[in-house]
Design a protein around this motif. Structure first.
Motif, PDB file in Angstrom:
ATOM      1  N   LEU A  86       0.834  -1.204   0.000  1.00 61.87           N
ATOM      2  CA  LEU A  86       0.000   0.000   0.000  1.00 61.87           C
ATOM      3  C   LEU A  86       0.873   1.260   0.000  1.00 61.87           C
ATOM      4  O   LEU A  86       0.558   2.246  -0.691  1.00 61.87           O
ATOM      5  CB  LEU A  86      -0.931   0.002   1.210  1.00 61.87           C
ATOM      6  CG  LEU A  86      -2.123  -0.967   1.145  1.00 61.87           C
ATOM      7  CD1 LEU A  86      -2.850  -1.014   2.490  1.00 61.87           C
ATOM      8  CD2 LEU A  86      -3.096  -0.565   0.034  1.00 61.87           C
ATOM      9  N   VAL A  87       1.943   1.230   0.759  1.00 61.39           N
ATOM     10  CA  VAL A  87       2.869   2.371   0.770  1.00 61.39           C
ATOM     11  C   VAL A  87       3.492   2.540  -0.614  1.00 61.39           C
ATOM     12  O   VAL A  87       3.618   3.664  -1.126  1.00 61.39           O
ATOM     13  CB  VAL A  87       3.957   2.178   1.850  1.00 61.39           C
ATOM     14  CG1 VAL A  87       5.039   3.250   1.713  1.00 61.39           C
ATOM     15  CG2 VAL A  87       3.344   2.216   3.242  1.00 61.39           C
ATOM     16  N   ARG A  88       3.853   1.432  -1.238  1.00 62.59           N
ATOM     17  CA  ARG A  88       4.417   1.514  -2.596  1.00 62.59           C
ATOM     18  C   ARG A  88       3.398   2.085  -3.579  1.00 62.59           C
ATOM     19  O   ARG A  88       3.743   2.928  -4.429  1.00 62.59           O
ATOM     20  CB  ARG A  88       4.862   0.124  -3.064  1.00 62.59           C
ATOM     21  CG  ARG A  88       5.668   0.147  -4.372  1.00 62.59           C
ATOM     22  CD  ARG A  88       5.725  -1.213  -5.036  1.00 62.59           C
ATOM     23  NE  ARG A  88       4.425  -1.631  -5.547  1.00 62.59           N
ATOM     24  CZ  ARG A  88       3.898  -1.185  -6.685  1.00 62.59           C
ATOM     25  NH1 ARG A  88       4.535  -0.302  -7.435  1.00 62.59           N
ATOM     26  NH2 ARG A  88       2.710  -1.620  -7.080  1.00 62.59           N
ATOM     27  N   SER A  96      -3.956   7.978  -3.314  1.00 60.62           N
ATOM     28  CA  SER A  96      -4.196   8.908  -2.210  1.00 60.62           C
ATOM     29  C   SER A  96      -5.061   8.250  -1.136  1.00 60.62           C
ATOM     30  O   SER A  96      -5.969   7.466  -1.442  1.00 60.62           O
ATOM     31  CB  SER A  96      -4.904  10.165  -2.713  1.00 60.62           C
ATOM     32  OG  SER A  96      -5.257  10.995  -1.620  1.00 60.62           O
ATOM     33  N   PHE A  97      -4.774   8.588   0.116  1.00 61.53           N
ATOM     34  CA  PHE A  97      -5.552   8.082   1.245  1.00 61.53           C
ATOM     35  C   PHE A  97      -6.387   9.193   1.887  1.00 61.53           C
ATOM     36  O   PHE A  97      -6.868   9.036   3.000  1.00 61.53           O
ATOM     37  CB  PHE A  97      -4.604   7.471   2.291  1.00 61.53           C
ATOM     38  CG  PHE A  97      -4.059   6.121   1.906  1.00 61.53           C
ATOM     39  CD1 PHE A  97      -4.512   4.970   2.520  1.00 61.53           C
ATOM     40  CD2 PHE A  97      -3.093   6.001   0.907  1.00 61.53           C
ATOM     41  CE1 PHE A  97      -4.013   3.730   2.158  1.00 61.53           C
ATOM     42  CE2 PHE A  97      -2.591   4.767   0.546  1.00 61.53           C
ATOM     43  CZ  PHE A  97      -3.048   3.623   1.167  1.00 61.53           C
ATOM     44  N   LEU A 125       4.176   1.284  10.139  1.00 62.02           N
ATOM     45  CA  LEU A 125       4.143   0.431   8.955  1.00 62.02           C
ATOM     46  C   LEU A 125       3.418   1.065   7.781  1.00 62.02           C
ATOM     47  O   LEU A 125       3.733   0.780   6.625  1.00 62.02           O
ATOM     48  CB  LEU A 125       3.467  -0.906   9.295  1.00 62.02           C
ATOM     49  CG  LEU A 125       4.187  -1.792  10.308  1.00 62.02           C
ATOM     50  CD1 LEU A 125       3.318  -2.990  10.660  1.00 62.02           C
ATOM     51  CD2 LEU A 125       5.528  -2.260   9.759  1.00 62.02           C
ATOM     52  N   LEU A 126       2.422   1.927   8.064  1.00 57.51           N
ATOM     53  CA  LEU A 126       1.576   2.426   6.985  1.00 57.51           C
ATOM     54  C   LEU A 126       1.241   3.910   7.097  1.00 57.51           C
ATOM     55  O   LEU A 126       1.552   4.690   6.186  1.00 57.51           O
ATOM     56  CB  LEU A 126       0.274   1.603   6.946  1.00 57.51           C
ATOM     57  CG  LEU A 126      -0.811   2.082   5.967  1.00 57.51           C
ATOM     58  CD1 LEU A 126      -0.320   1.987   4.523  1.00 57.51           C
ATOM     59  CD2 LEU A 126      -2.090   1.277   6.161  1.00 57.51           C
ATOM     60  N   ILE A 132      -2.676  10.309   4.818  1.00 55.43           N
ATOM     61  CA  ILE A 132      -3.904  10.085   5.572  1.00 55.43           C
ATOM     62  C   ILE A 132      -4.344  11.370   6.270  1.00 55.43           C
ATOM     63  O   ILE A 132      -3.513  12.183   6.683  1.00 55.43           O
ATOM     64  CB  ILE A 132      -3.707   8.939   6.597  1.00 55.43           C
ATOM     65  CG1 ILE A 132      -5.041   8.424   7.125  1.00 55.43           C
ATOM     66  CG2 ILE A 132      -2.813   9.386   7.745  1.00 55.43           C
ATOM     67  CD1 ILE A 132      -5.750   7.515   6.182  1.00 55.43           C
ATOM     68  N   ASP A 133      -5.643  11.567   6.402  1.00 57.64           N
ATOM     69  CA  ASP A 133      -6.198  12.664   7.196  1.00 57.64           C
ATOM     70  C   ASP A 133      -6.265  12.183   8.640  1.00 57.64           C
ATOM     71  O   ASP A 133      -7.072  11.318   8.988  1.00 57.64           O
ATOM     72  CB  ASP A 133      -7.595  13.011   6.672  1.00 57.64           C
ATOM     73  CG  ASP A 133      -8.253  14.141   7.467  1.00 57.64           C
ATOM     74  OD1 ASP A 133      -7.697  14.557   8.507  1.00 57.64           O
ATOM     75  OD2 ASP A 133      -9.346  14.592   7.057  1.00 57.64           O
TER      76      ASP A 133
END
Length: 662
Positions: A86-88, A96-97, A125-126, A132-133
């Motif tokens: 997910l990070v990749r 976008s998160f 980890l993420l 992220i908001d």
């Protein structure tokens, strides 16, 4: 640098059609016992990438309609590869998160300010690596006052509902069948609540907190009812230590003894596994019960061993009727009669048995597991901890020495964290008494010993990490015990090597990832000895994970040597043994070394040289038996299996499987 080759070890080549059926008819037949849609991948990495991509697609679809995407996430080890992907996707594919709402599945309780936590693990980890908001990240509060716990749990449920419920719930499967921290006994109507952790859950949490004594006694977790309200659920399980739980969850009955089995009640749930964790499923382990088979020698052996135990007969007494009544009629068609199959499997198992683990010189080795030449062989026994060599293959170790092979032992880690403080106090006190008598003017040693004793007896509190000096002494205690064990078996000190791989030397339960430095040390040692035979720990069920990393270091070094076309590698065989946690199943065994009653007693004495690993050792696991007791029980049990199948009756047997470099 390939650092995860152990995850690709499959003791047989499972036909792809068993886990990736080509059509709906085959899918229906293969999964007839499965009550949850189960997706099996060859590796956890491939499965993780698929799950992460699906989450990414769902996030983007919600972005198109300008809606929140409510995602519930667990901590633990299993989802880490999903988070990495997910990070990749965020960094390389601009995922976008901003529209993602995060709910943590659980949090430990009570937490002290600044202590490790499940939410902090998710951040590491993420969440800290994506956009992220932070106002849309929610977690149970591990610091909430005790008198506010009930209202806090209720408000957490209300907060989930205020966003329209959970769109996608990601869960890892625990070894006891738990999901979140819903341990055995959790019922289907449970909601977010405080729950007391069982021993297994606390041990699994050591990767988050570093040591068992730092793990809180309880946790606030989403309940089963809360989870079942999610619109979509993904359950993940990797590794052979999850295989039994996967079978219980997928093929067993719904029961509060296996909390994850309640997921069978959900209409949109999938479980993703790798081949190792799926191994106990019927279509993988006993495919003859659900489909026609691609009959290999190994599958035939497994089927006949299974049949023997089903009908309680030795191999040579199985009849045509036994085969026909137990879904093995295909073998009768292939071989003509039960007798023909029986003789084949009996001889196959008979040929695994050898009293010459290094090969018998001047003998016909056509049907022997190990070749006769060269003799004597240069042999390396790799031992992840300083006692695995004698625990796991002490009888074979002794045989190799007695049969005049050039045996070397390489201890891969110091094992220092597995020594109790009282052992250091005892040895430091002895050293101080010796110093006072023979070197009373040695003030430097006096001061150092005083520091160690003062720290352990007065300063150290529960959860405190050991000082460098204490870790040094603990490591040296284990080193001297290992040396004593080798001397007892009969090898010289010059044949003993302590590799002290860097990944282990953190002073904590949580270790560093494998690195090039670890692989380089192993590779150089292999190049120095140029062995004809190597024994390695293939015990992937080690609950503390050290065996797996040690195996990965060896396999990575071998892979590099193979790519470099190293000549001696062509005349080298690799044998995998198992440690204190599990034994090879009989259908996988390729070399079985019988141990006499006298040899078994000798093996016990070599294990007892490791006095620091007796009753007071910190990491005995869930099994209350001492290591020598587990070892003997396992060796007795393997011999008993051979006897029940109609082969010779031995006191004990040590078992090995050959590893062929990929």
């Amino acid at each position: 640098m390939k650092t995860d080759l152990s995850s690709q070890i499959t003791l047989e080549r499972i036909p792809q059609r068993y886990y990736h059926p080509t059509n709906a008819f085959e899918q229906t037949a293969l999964t007839r016992y499965e009550k949850i849609d189960t997706q099996i991948y060859e590796s956890s990495k491939a499965a993780s990438n698929y799950v992460a991509r699906k989450i990414g697609e769902e996030i983007r679809r919600k972005q198109e309609t300008k809606e929140y995407y409510v995602l519930a996430l667990p901590g633990g080890h299993s989802p880490q590869t999903i988070y990495q992907e997910l990070v990749r996707l965020h960094k390389e594919e601009k995922l976008s998160f901003q529209n993602v709402v995060i709910f943590s599945v659980y949090e430990y309780y009570p937490l002290q300010k600044g202590s490790d936590s499940n939410l902090q693990l998710l951040k590491d980890l993420l969440l800290d690596h994506v956009d992220i908001d932070w106002t849309k990240v929610f977690s149970p509060d591990g610091e909430v006052a005790k008198d506010q716990l009930f209202s806090h749990c209720k408000s957490y449920e209300d907060k989930i509902q205020s966003f329209g419920g959970i769109d996608h719930l990601l869960l890892g499967l625990g070894r006891g069948g738990n999901i979140g921290v819903n341990i055995p006994g959790s019922n289907i109507n449970s909601q977010t609540r405080l729950i007391l952790l069982d021993n297994q859950s606390r041990k699994e949490a050591t990767n988050t907190f570093g040591s068992l004594d730092k793990v809180p006694e309880s946790a606030i977790t989403m309940g089963i009812s809360t989870m079942l309200k999610a619109k979509k659920i993904t359950l993940i399980a990797w590794g052979e230590d999850k295989a039994h739980s996967v079978k219980d969850v997928v093929e067993g009955k719904k029961s509060d003894a296996i909390p994850a089995s309640w997921l069978q009640s959900h209409s949109n749930v999938k479980i993703f596994t790798d081949l190792n964790s799926a191994y106990d499923l019927t279509r993988i382990s006993k495919p003859w019960l659900v489909t026609s088979c691609d009959w290999t020698n190994q599958l035939i052996r497994r089927a006949i061993v299974w049949l023997c135990f089903e009908v309680d007969k030795p191999i040579l007494k199985l009849t045509n009727k036994d085969y026909q009544n137990n879904s093995l009629g295909e073998l009768l068609a292939l071989y003509g009669s039960a007798y023909n199959v029986n003789i084949k499997v009996f001889n196959d198992l008979q040929h695994t048995i050898t009293g010459w683990p290094g090969g018998k010189p001047n003998a016909d080795d056509t049907n022997r597991p190990e070749r006769a030449t060269p003799y004597p062989k240069r042999v390396i026994i790799f031992s992840p901890h300083p006692d695995d060599d004698v625990i796991s293959m002490g009888g074979t170790f002794q045989r190799l020495v007695n049969q005049h092979h050039d045996v070397h032992v390489a201890y891969q880690t110091s094992g220092n964290i597995a020594v109790g403080d009282e052992e250091v106090i005892r040895y430091a006190s002895l050293m101080e008494n010796v110093r006072a008598k023979y070197s009373p003017d040695d003030t430097i040693l006096k001061e150092e010993l005083a520091k160690v004793l003062n720290f352990l007896m007065k300063e150290k509190k529960a959860g405190d990490e050991d000082t460098a000096d204490v870790l040094f002494m603990k490591g040296r205690i284990r080193r001297e015990e290992a040396t004593a064990g080798c001397r007892f078996v009969g090898i010289k000190d010059s044949k003993i090597k302590f590799l002290d791989l860097p990944f282990y030397e953190t002073g904590k339960v949580k270790k560093n990832p494998i690195s090039e430095a670890d692989i380089k040390i192993v590779k150089e040692y292999l190049q120095l000895i140029k062995p004809h035979q190597v024994f390695v720990a293939g015990d992937l069920a080690d609950p503390h994970g050290t065996h797996k990393v040690c195996l990965d270091a060896i396999l990575a070094a071998v892979d590099e040597l193979k790519n470099e076309k190293t000549a001696w590698l062509n005349d080298c065989r690799f044998w995998m043994y198992r440690g204190a946690w599990a034994e090879w199943e009989i259908d996988f065994i390729e070399m079985a070394v019988p141990i006499s009653p006298e040899e078994l007693r000798s093996k016990r004495l070599s294990i007892l040289k490791h006095q620091s690993q007796m009753e007071s050792a910190p990491f005995l696991g869930n099994d209350e038996r001492l290591f020598w007791q587990r070892s003997e029980d396992r060796n007795h049990a393997t011999a008993e299996l051979y006897r029940r199948l109609g082969l010779a009756s031995y006191e004990a047997i040590e078992a090995f499987v050959e590893y062929k470099p990929l």
